[in-house]
Scaffold this motif. Structure first.
Motif, PDB file in Angstrom:
ATOM      1  N   PRO A  37       3.911  60.056 119.594  1.00  0.00           N
ATOM      2  CA  PRO A  37       4.855  60.596 120.573  1.00  0.00           C
ATOM      3  C   PRO A  37       4.363  60.509 122.016  1.00  0.00           C
ATOM      4  O   PRO A  37       5.159  60.507 122.942  1.00  0.00           O
ATOM      5  N   ASP A  38       3.044  60.387 122.217  1.00  0.00           N
ATOM      6  CA  ASP A  38       2.495  60.295 123.573  1.00  0.00           C
ATOM      7  C   ASP A  38       2.284  58.859 124.024  1.00  0.00           C
ATOM      8  O   ASP A  38       1.694  58.622 125.068  1.00  0.00           O
ATOM      9  N   GLU A  54      -6.214  65.566 118.383  1.00  0.00           N
ATOM     10  CA  GLU A  54      -5.397  66.018 119.513  1.00  0.00           C
ATOM     11  C   GLU A  54      -3.898  65.983 119.202  1.00  0.00           C
ATOM     12  O   GLU A  54      -3.112  66.646 119.869  1.00  0.00           O
ATOM     13  N   LEU A  55      -3.500  65.228 118.199  1.00  0.00           N
ATOM     14  CA  LEU A  55      -2.087  65.116 117.829  1.00  0.00           C
ATOM     15  C   LEU A  55      -1.603  66.290 116.981  1.00  0.00           C
ATOM     16  O   LEU A  55      -0.406  66.423 116.743  1.00  0.00           O
ATOM     17  N   GLU A  58       1.808  68.222 117.216  1.00  0.00           N
ATOM     18  CA  GLU A  58       2.844  67.312 117.724  1.00  0.00           C
ATOM     19  C   GLU A  58       3.470  66.482 116.616  1.00  0.00           C
ATOM     20  O   GLU A  58       4.582  65.987 116.775  1.00  0.00           O
ATOM     21  N   ILE A  59       2.714  66.260 115.527  1.00  0.00           N
ATOM     22  CA  ILE A  59       3.195  65.419 114.433  1.00  0.00           C
ATOM     23  C   ILE A  59       3.001  66.127 113.097  1.00  0.00           C
ATOM     24  O   ILE A  59       2.226  67.081 113.000  1.00  0.00           O
ATOM     25  N   ARG A 109       8.448  63.230 113.190  1.00  0.00           N
ATOM     26  CA  ARG A 109       7.243  63.527 113.969  1.00  0.00           C
ATOM     27  C   ARG A 109       6.034  62.885 113.294  1.00  0.00           C
ATOM     28  O   ARG A 109       5.345  63.527 112.511  1.00  0.00           O
TER      29      ARG A 109
END
Length: 117
Positions: A37-38, A54-55, A58-59, A109
């Motif tokens: 997503p980034d 780090e994800l 977000e997923i 995601r």
């Protein structure tokens, strides 16, 4: 046969791959990559679990492309990702790229970390 146009809502799909590179959004990127997503960025391989951790949040699922052949990912690498709350699925890189593309077209995601073929 009815054909439907696939839209990716801002996330770039993996367009192709070849020996040592991936093509994303029409741009060839050498070496291992992470897409999610980034955006798309270089990935340091199994020695680089930190950038994937780090994800978390977000997923829901991270696909690991293990290169030309399906292989087990190192245990400490998988453990670091799973302890961060990431679902991890390993498969060969072509299959991981295809799966990622299908799921982002559905708005899921997901992210993918790919070793070159």
């Amino acid at each position: 046969m009815r054909l439907n146009e696939v839209t990716f809502s801002g996330v770039k799909p993996i367009d192709g791959y070849g020996p040592g590179f991936f093509r994303v959004g029409g741009e060839a990127i050498e070496g291992a990559i992470c897409a999610g997503p980034d955006g798309v960025r270089a990935w340091g391989g199994y020695e680089d679990s930190a950038s994937l951790v780090e994800l978390a949040g977000e997923i829901d699922v991270l696909f690991i492309g293990t290169g030309a052949e399906t292989a087990h990912v190192p245990g400490d690498f998988r453990t670091a990702l799973e302890e961060a709350g990431l679902g991890v699925e390993a498969m060969n890189s072509p299959a991981a790229a295809r799966t990622y593309n299908v799921l982002i077209s559905e708005g899921r995601r997901v992210a993918v970390a790919l070793l070159p073929v």
